[in-house]
Design an enzyme around this catalytic site. Structure first.
Site, PDB file in Angstrom:
ATOM      1  N   LYS A 193       2.669   5.372  11.316  1.00  0.00           N
ATOM      2  CA  LYS A 193       2.376   4.351  10.302  1.00  0.00           C
ATOM      3  C   LYS A 193       3.683   3.882   9.670  1.00  0.00           C
ATOM      4  O   LYS A 193       4.358   4.656   8.993  1.00  0.00           O
ATOM      5  CB  LYS A 193       1.466   4.896   9.194  1.00  0.00           C
ATOM      6  CG  LYS A 193       0.998   3.755   8.279  1.00  0.00           C
ATOM      7  CD  LYS A 193       0.535   4.190   6.932  1.00  0.00           C
ATOM      8  CE  LYS A 193       1.633   4.309   5.928  1.00  0.00           C
ATOM      9  NZ  LYS A 193       2.216   3.038   5.450  1.00  0.00           N
ATOM     10  N   GLY A 245      10.356   9.854   3.308  1.00  0.00           N
ATOM     11  CA  GLY A 245      10.004   9.055   2.136  1.00  0.00           C
ATOM     12  C   GLY A 245      10.346   9.803   0.864  1.00  0.00           C
ATOM     13  O   GLY A 245      11.240  10.668   0.860  1.00  0.00           O
ATOM     14  N   SER A 246       9.610   9.504  -0.187  1.00  0.00           N
ATOM     15  CA  SER A 246       9.940  10.078  -1.492  1.00  0.00           C
ATOM     16  C   SER A 246       9.547  11.552  -1.568  1.00  0.00           C
ATOM     17  O   SER A 246       8.623  12.002  -0.874  1.00  0.00           O
ATOM     18  CB  SER A 246       9.231   9.294  -2.589  1.00  0.00           C
ATOM     19  OG  SER A 246       7.845   9.386  -2.400  1.00  0.00           O
ATOM     20  N   THR A 247      10.236  12.282  -2.423  1.00  0.00           N
ATOM     21  CA  THR A 247       9.924  13.699  -2.605  1.00  0.00           C
ATOM     22  C   THR A 247       8.504  13.865  -3.161  1.00  0.00           C
ATOM     23  O   THR A 247       7.785  14.799  -2.783  1.00  0.00           O
ATOM     24  CB  THR A 247      10.982  14.347  -3.524  1.00  0.00           C
ATOM     25  OG1 THR A 247      12.236  14.292  -2.829  1.00  0.00           O
ATOM     26  CG2 THR A 247      10.663  15.794  -3.837  1.00  0.00           C
ATOM     27  N   VAL A 249       5.800  12.026  -2.579  1.00  0.00           N
ATOM     28  CA  VAL A 249       4.796  11.951  -1.495  1.00  0.00           C
ATOM     29  C   VAL A 249       4.989  13.139  -0.540  1.00  0.00           C
ATOM     30  O   VAL A 249       4.016  13.691  -0.023  1.00  0.00           O
ATOM     31  CB  VAL A 249       4.862  10.584  -0.766  1.00  0.00           C
ATOM     32  CG1 VAL A 249       3.923  10.565   0.428  1.00  0.00           C
ATOM     33  CG2 VAL A 249       4.498   9.459  -1.725  1.00  0.00           C
ATOM     34  N   GLY A 250       6.216  13.580  -0.370  1.00  0.00           N
ATOM     35  CA  GLY A 250       6.466  14.775   0.453  1.00  0.00           C
ATOM     36  C   GLY A 250       5.673  15.963  -0.077  1.00  0.00           C
ATOM     37  O   GLY A 250       5.081  16.731   0.696  1.00  0.00           O
ATOM     38  N   CYS A 301      18.549   7.302   1.796  1.00  0.00           N
ATOM     39  CA  CYS A 301      18.222   8.622   1.235  1.00  0.00           C
ATOM     40  C   CYS A 301      19.477   9.470   1.034  1.00  0.00           C
ATOM     41  O   CYS A 301      19.557  10.268   0.117  1.00  0.00           O
ATOM     42  CB  CYS A 301      17.205   9.341   2.111  1.00  0.00           C
ATOM     43  SG  CYS A 301      17.648   9.295   3.836  1.00  0.00           S
ATOM     44  N   GLU A 398      16.871   9.882  -8.201  1.00  0.00           N
ATOM     45  CA  GLU A 398      17.262   9.010  -7.089  1.00  0.00           C
ATOM     46  C   GLU A 398      16.940   7.573  -7.483  1.00  0.00           C
ATOM     47  O   GLU A 398      15.780   7.230  -7.701  1.00  0.00           O
ATOM     48  CB  GLU A 398      16.461   9.411  -5.842  1.00  0.00           C
ATOM     49  CG  GLU A 398      16.822   8.612  -4.625  1.00  0.00           C
ATOM     50  CD  GLU A 398      16.043   9.035  -3.373  1.00  0.00           C
ATOM     51  OE1 GLU A 398      14.813   9.226  -3.479  1.00  0.00           O
ATOM     52  OE2 GLU A 398      16.649   9.156  -2.304  1.00  0.00           O
TER      53      GLU A 398
HETATM   54  P1  NDP Z   1       6.857   6.560  -0.376  1.00  0.00           P
HETATM   55  O1  NDP Z   1       7.289   7.935  -0.226  1.00  0.00           O
HETATM   56  O2  NDP Z   1       5.629   6.271  -1.179  1.00  0.00           O
HETATM   57  O3  NDP Z   1       6.612   5.858   1.040  1.00  0.00           O
HETATM   58  C1  NDP Z   1       6.999   6.358   2.291  1.00  0.00           C
HETATM   59  C2  NDP Z   1       5.870   6.217   3.293  1.00  0.00           C
HETATM   60  O4  NDP Z   1       4.788   7.089   2.945  1.00  0.00           O
HETATM   61  C3  NDP Z   1       5.267   4.831   3.362  1.00  0.00           C
HETATM   62  O5  NDP Z   1       4.893   4.561   4.689  1.00  0.00           O
HETATM   63  C4  NDP Z   1       4.042   4.978   2.489  1.00  0.00           C
HETATM   64  O6  NDP Z   1       3.081   4.017   2.731  1.00  0.00           O
HETATM   65  C5  NDP Z   1       3.569   6.355   2.860  1.00  0.00           C
HETATM   66  N1  NDP Z   1       2.691   7.021   1.892  1.00  0.00           N
HETATM   67  C6  NDP Z   1       2.546   6.784   0.571  1.00  0.00           C
HETATM   68  N2  NDP Z   1       1.661   7.660   0.035  1.00  0.00           N
HETATM   69  C7  NDP Z   1       1.242   8.461   1.033  1.00  0.00           C
HETATM   70  C8  NDP Z   1       0.363   9.582   1.124  1.00  0.00           C
HETATM   71  N3  NDP Z   1      -0.271  10.045   0.054  1.00  0.00           N
HETATM   72  N4  NDP Z   1       0.172  10.178   2.316  1.00  0.00           N
HETATM   73  C9  NDP Z   1       0.838   9.735   3.408  1.00  0.00           C
HETATM   74  N5  NDP Z   1       1.682   8.692   3.385  1.00  0.00           N
HETATM   75  C10 NDP Z   1       1.898   8.056   2.224  1.00  0.00           C
HETATM   76  O7  NDP Z   1       8.042   5.719  -0.954  1.00  0.00           O
HETATM   77  P2  NDP Z   1       7.929   4.355  -1.747  1.00  0.00           P
HETATM   78  O8  NDP Z   1       7.884   3.289  -0.758  1.00  0.00           O
HETATM   79  O9  NDP Z   1       6.816   4.348  -2.742  1.00  0.00           O
HETATM   80  O10 NDP Z   1       9.284   4.360  -2.558  1.00  0.00           O
HETATM   81  C11 NDP Z   1       9.336   4.996  -3.820  1.00  0.00           C
HETATM   82  C12 NDP Z   1      10.624   5.706  -4.010  1.00  0.00           C
HETATM   83  O11 NDP Z   1      10.764   6.708  -3.019  1.00  0.00           O
HETATM   84  C13 NDP Z   1      11.850   4.857  -3.832  1.00  0.00           C
HETATM   85  O12 NDP Z   1      12.183   4.192  -4.988  1.00  0.00           O
HETATM   86  C14 NDP Z   1      12.861   5.853  -3.450  1.00  0.00           C
HETATM   87  O13 NDP Z   1      13.395   6.451  -4.586  1.00  0.00           O
HETATM   88  C15 NDP Z   1      12.092   6.877  -2.667  1.00  0.00           C
HETATM   89  N6  NDP Z   1      12.205   6.699  -1.208  1.00  0.00           N
HETATM   90  C16 NDP Z   1      12.990   7.556  -0.549  1.00  0.00           C
HETATM   91  C17 NDP Z   1      13.167   7.433   0.800  1.00  0.00           C
HETATM   92  C18 NDP Z   1      14.030   8.377   1.540  1.00  0.00           C
HETATM   93  O14 NDP Z   1      14.253   8.199   2.726  1.00  0.00           O
HETATM   94  N7  NDP Z   1      14.532   9.396   0.913  1.00  0.00           N
HETATM   95  C19 NDP Z   1      12.555   6.343   1.566  1.00  0.00           C
HETATM   96  C20 NDP Z   1      11.695   5.500   0.775  1.00  0.00           C
HETATM   97  C21 NDP Z   1      11.554   5.686  -0.561  1.00  0.00           C
HETATM   98  P3  NDP Z   1       3.201   2.622   1.954  1.00  0.00           P
HETATM   99  O15 NDP Z   1       4.491   2.038   2.304  1.00  0.00           O
HETATM  100  O16 NDP Z   1       2.125   1.821   2.462  1.00  0.00           O
HETATM  101  O17 NDP Z   1       3.071   2.967   0.517  1.00  0.00           O
END
Ligand code: NDP
Length: 795
Positions: A193, A245-247, A249-250, A301, A398
């Site tokens: 996804k 992704g974000s910590t 959601v991790g 990141c 971050e």
């Molecule tokens: P998220 O962690 O929300 O998004 C990353 C991915 O996870 C997207 O595909 C998102 O879908 C998906 N997602 C969201 N919620 C869930 C869930 N409960 N279960 C499974 N997958 C999910 O990052 P954001 O886009 O909201 O960004 C927010 C902040 O996160 C940023 O400001 C930044 O600080 C940090 N971030 C860090 C990253 C890194 O590589 N370290 C990368 C991106 C963000 P969808 O896009 O549809 O929401």
């Protein structure tokens, strides 16, 4: 018309836009609408629902894509499950040819993909063209090689199954490549996804899969938002989850997958230090910073977002930096002379603005150069905040934008302390002309990737991933490949004959007041190199399978675990000792165990009612195992990865620090030795919870530790209720990794409890400890994390 001499004077560039006609045409061919890519075809979404994808640079709508539902995810997982049957059986060579084909098709369409990526994400075309897309191709080439080699280089491993992969918006196609290339090379199939903001290059990749003749169902792309991601992560048909992704959601994903047996890797946020010593080449360091924090608008990141600069040169360095910032160009991502493009979305723009305002409120001095800014679109100027307190919000959080926060330090020790003063641990960049100091710092900084006199270098041959709340698991290199493989052990059995638990004898951990029993029959806890009474003051009766009480063991609780962790924290020199020194102590333990074999045999017989022969076999195997890991203590070394650039990229196996180890009931001595020894061999300190049913073989071990010169605090042993002690270890922030082989622990509880500091948990299950499954590199790999240190060479 401008004269060249004047241009050289002003360095004014005219616009140099990259054409996007071919991308517009491609979007037109698809009528600017995309379904999910399932089973080799674009398919209509089950709920016929879609959402807009727009360009953050100008707000123009680029396309509509399907909003995935549970039903769509079901279909995609079903397709991947069907495809797995044949894909996983395909010879490595055949899979390699498919991966080569993908790599070549990507290379053929590099310009198209770069333009599409810049339009969708807002990143400058120079970066998508020169960095993102070439690296995408490189990942497929590199992993084509692994597909070819897996059978010979990694015998005894097999693919995991269907992988559910969720990626963010900052490097859309590159993150896809990091996930899909190793998964496919190892024989898995995937459902991926992409982020809702940036799904278009993933859909273009889907088309490439079709063109390149990849079998249907091997790659499936389901578009959607967070809920779609959650449905994929939670799908019972998914065997492995990979997330970037974000910590926050991790953590959600860690909890959602707890107890499901799904293999998990998390690549999360960071707040990486960029450390400049006074002997650094300051002009190079300034250019390094441009790459560290203004590359990809700082939406990286591993961005070097915390500048730590040695006090004596701080003002001089800031002045150089401010002057360089005034030359950065912010604007149209498709313009080849743009340095900083658009931030991905208005939400992200607002978030960055709010954090900068917070920094100002907290007393930071904010500098933004007066440079032309586009009138519309999601643009944020390059920003430097100085006078930042180490504990302030902007120093901790971050920001994920083009914002640098700066602090000063005086000594290398202070630099290390500041660098490690973060909940993250993804990357670090060290600038100094003194190689000795740089390498010393590289070893002391808690980060998965360290660049010396460089920054933001990536390559398919080197692992990438973090420590602490930056997640666990690696992407790239051999270390990354393991994330997509599982050992093909023989069927797990319930332990050796000697240790086979007698299931009719219920473990009895009913508390008995310690004073009620003669003290010499009570095995105490072992904490900080000393025997210790349990905090509760209680013991419990240890009953053998015949129902006879054979002794008492201390009933440890949370406080005892905390004390043990505290003692371990003081024993950090164990990790810094040479492998040679550790080997000697492990040999000593092995020798002492050997000298007291008869006592341990007698203990096993009384504890488990094992026959004399079986008890002797268990003790003899334990001795061999201790020698085995003593032998490995100075041999589990790392690698020098063959990365593309002129760097010696050192992949160092580092201990986690403090590990929690929960032992199985089966093989009460051998299980304990098999888990403790590898952890110690590579430099970890261990807080061990022995089998609750048969703890006395482990508690007898105290004397061995005492007589083998094991430094105080390196090993602590806390007996008691396994499930509650394991949960306490999982929750403890200073416990960096946990092995849970407990026979009565609940993986769901333990893994969910580990979401606090996101420690890796190895829920090992039962296995035949007496066989080769109970020993080997798998244990050493699980006891270490790989740190990649990029050291430049050449002038
Ligand atoms: P998220 O962690 O929300 O998004 C990353 C991915 O996870 C997207 O595909 C998102 O879908 C998906 N997602 C969201 N919620 C869930 C869930 N409960 N279960 C499974 N997958 C999910 O990052 P954001 O886009 O909201 O960004 C927010 C902040 O996160 C940023 O400001 C930044 O600080 C940090 N971030 C860090 C990253 C890194 O590589 N370290 C990368 C991106 C963000 P969808 O896009 O549809 O929401």
């Amino acid at each position: 018309m401008a004269i060249i001499k004047d241009i050289l004077q002003t360095m004014e560039y005219g616009p140099s836009p990259e054409s996007n006609e071919h991308v517009i045409a491609w979007l037109g061919q698809h009528e600017r609408g995309f379904g999910h890519f399932i089973d080799g075809k674009f398919t209509d979404p089950a709920a016929n629902d879609s959402f807009e994808v727009s360009s953050p640079a100008n707000g123009n709508v680029l396309a509509h894509v399907a909003r995935g539902t549970t039903e769509d995810v079901d279909r995609a997982v079903a397709a991947a499950t069907r495809a797995f049957k044949s894909w996983s059986k395909l010879a490595g060579h055949e899979r390699a040819r498919h991966l080569y084909a993908l790599a070549r098709h990507i290379q053929k369409r590099e310009r198209f993909l770069a333009v599409l990526e810049s339009m969708d994400n807002g990143k400058p075309i120079r970066e998508s063209r020169d960095i993102d897309i070439p690296l995408v191709a490189r990942h497929f080439y590199h992993h084509a090689g692994w597909a070819e080699l897996i059978e010979s280089e990694l015998p005894g491993y097999q693919p995991v199954g269907v992988c559910g992969q969720v990626i963010p918006w900052n490097f859309p196609l590159l993150m896809l490549a990091w996930k899909i290339a190793p998964a496919l090379a190892a024989g898995n199939t995937v459902v991926l996804k992409p982020a809702e903001q940036t799904p278009l290059t993933a859909l273009a990749f889907a088309e490439i899969c079709r063109e390149a003749g990849l079998p249907d169902g091997v790659v499936n792309i389901v578009t959607g938002e967070g809920e779609t991601g959650a449905a994929l992560v939670g799908h019972p048909g998914v065997a492995k989850v990979a997330f970037t992704g974000s910590t926050e959601v991790g953590r959600i994903i860690r909890r959602a997958t707890a107890g499901t047996g799904k293999k998990l890797s998390l690549e999360l946020g960071g707040k990486s230090p960029f450390i400049v010593f006074e002997d650094a080449d300051l002009d190079s360091a300034v250019e390094g910073l441009v790459d560290a924090i203004w590359f990809n608008q700082g939406e990286v990141c591993c961005a070097g977002s915390r500048l730590l600069v040695q006090e004596g040169i701080a003002e001089k360095f800031y002045a150089k930096l401010r002057a360089r910032m005034a030359t950065l160009r912010v604007g149209d991502p498709l313009d080849k002379s743009t340095d900083i493009g658009a931030v991905v979305s208005t939400e992200q723009l607002e978030r960055i603005g709010a954090l900068v305002a917070k920094g100002k409120q907290e007393g930071a001095e904010v500098f933004q150069p007066s440079i032309p800014m586009p009138a519309k679109g999601c643009f944020f100027p390059p920003t430097l905040m100085t006078g930042v307190e180490p504990a302030s919000t902007v120093a901790m959080v971050e920001i994920f934008g083009p914002v640098l926060v700066a602090m000063t330090f005086r000594t290398p020790d202070e630099a290390v302390a500041l660098a490690n003063n973060t909940r993250y641990g993804l990357a670090a960049s060290i600038w100094s002309e003194n190689i000795n100091r740089s390498l010393d710092l590289a070893a002391r900084v808690k980060a998965g990737v360290v660049w010396i006199n460089a920054t933001n270098l990536f390559d398919a041959a080197a692992g990438f991933g973090g420590y602490h709340e930056s997640g666990f698991g690696r992407e790239g290199g051999l270390e990354g490949l393991y994330e997509y493989l599982v050992p093909s052990h023989g069927k797990p059995t319930k332990g050796t004959k000697a240790g086979k638990p007698q299931l009719n004898a219920a473990p009895s951990t009913t508390a008995i007041a310690a004073s009620a029993e003669p003290i010499d029959r009570t095995a105490k806890l072992y904490i900080g190199g000393k025997q210790a009474r349990p905090d509760s003051g209680y013991s419990y009766a240890v009953v053998n399978p015949a129902g006879k009480t054979v002794g008492l063991a201390g009933l440890g609780n949370r406080k005892d675990i905390r004390n043990a962790v505290e003692a371990a924290a003081k024993a950090g020199s164990w990790g810094a000792a040479t492998g040679h020194n550790r080997a000697q102590i492990l040999y000593y333990i092995a020798e002492n165990l050997s000298a007291r074999a008869a006592e341990f045999e007698a203990r096993l017989r009384s504890l488990t009612s094992a026959s004399a022969k079986d008890a002797a076999v268990e003790v003899a195997t334990s001795i061999r195992r201790a020698f085995f890991y003593a032998g490995f203590a100075d041999k589990y070394d790392g690698a020098v990865h063959a990365t593309k650039s002129r760097h010696v990229t050192l992949a160092m196996n580092e201990p986690f620090g403090i590990m929690g180890i929960v032992c199985p009931d089966e093989a009460p001595l051998l299980g304990f030795v098999s888990l403790l020894m590898p952890a110690l061999a590579v430099g970890n300190r261990a807080v061990v919870v022995p089998s609750a049913r048969y703890p006395l073989a482990a508690t007898d071990f105290y004397q061995l530790l005492d007589t083998s010169d094991v430094p105080a605090g390196v090993v602590s042993i806390v007996t008691g209720e396994t499930a509650s002690l394991a949960k306490t270890l999982a929750e403890h922030d200073e416990v960096a990794a946990l092995w849970d082989f407990g026979s009565t622990t609940d993986a769901a509880t333990i893994e969910a409890a580990s979401a606090g500091n996101l420690k890796p948990v190895w829920t090992g299950g039962s296995r035949d400890w007496s066989s080769s499954d109970g020993q080997g590199r798998e244990f050493l790999r699980r006891a270490t994390q790989v740190k990649n240190i990029w050291v430049p060479y050449g002038e």
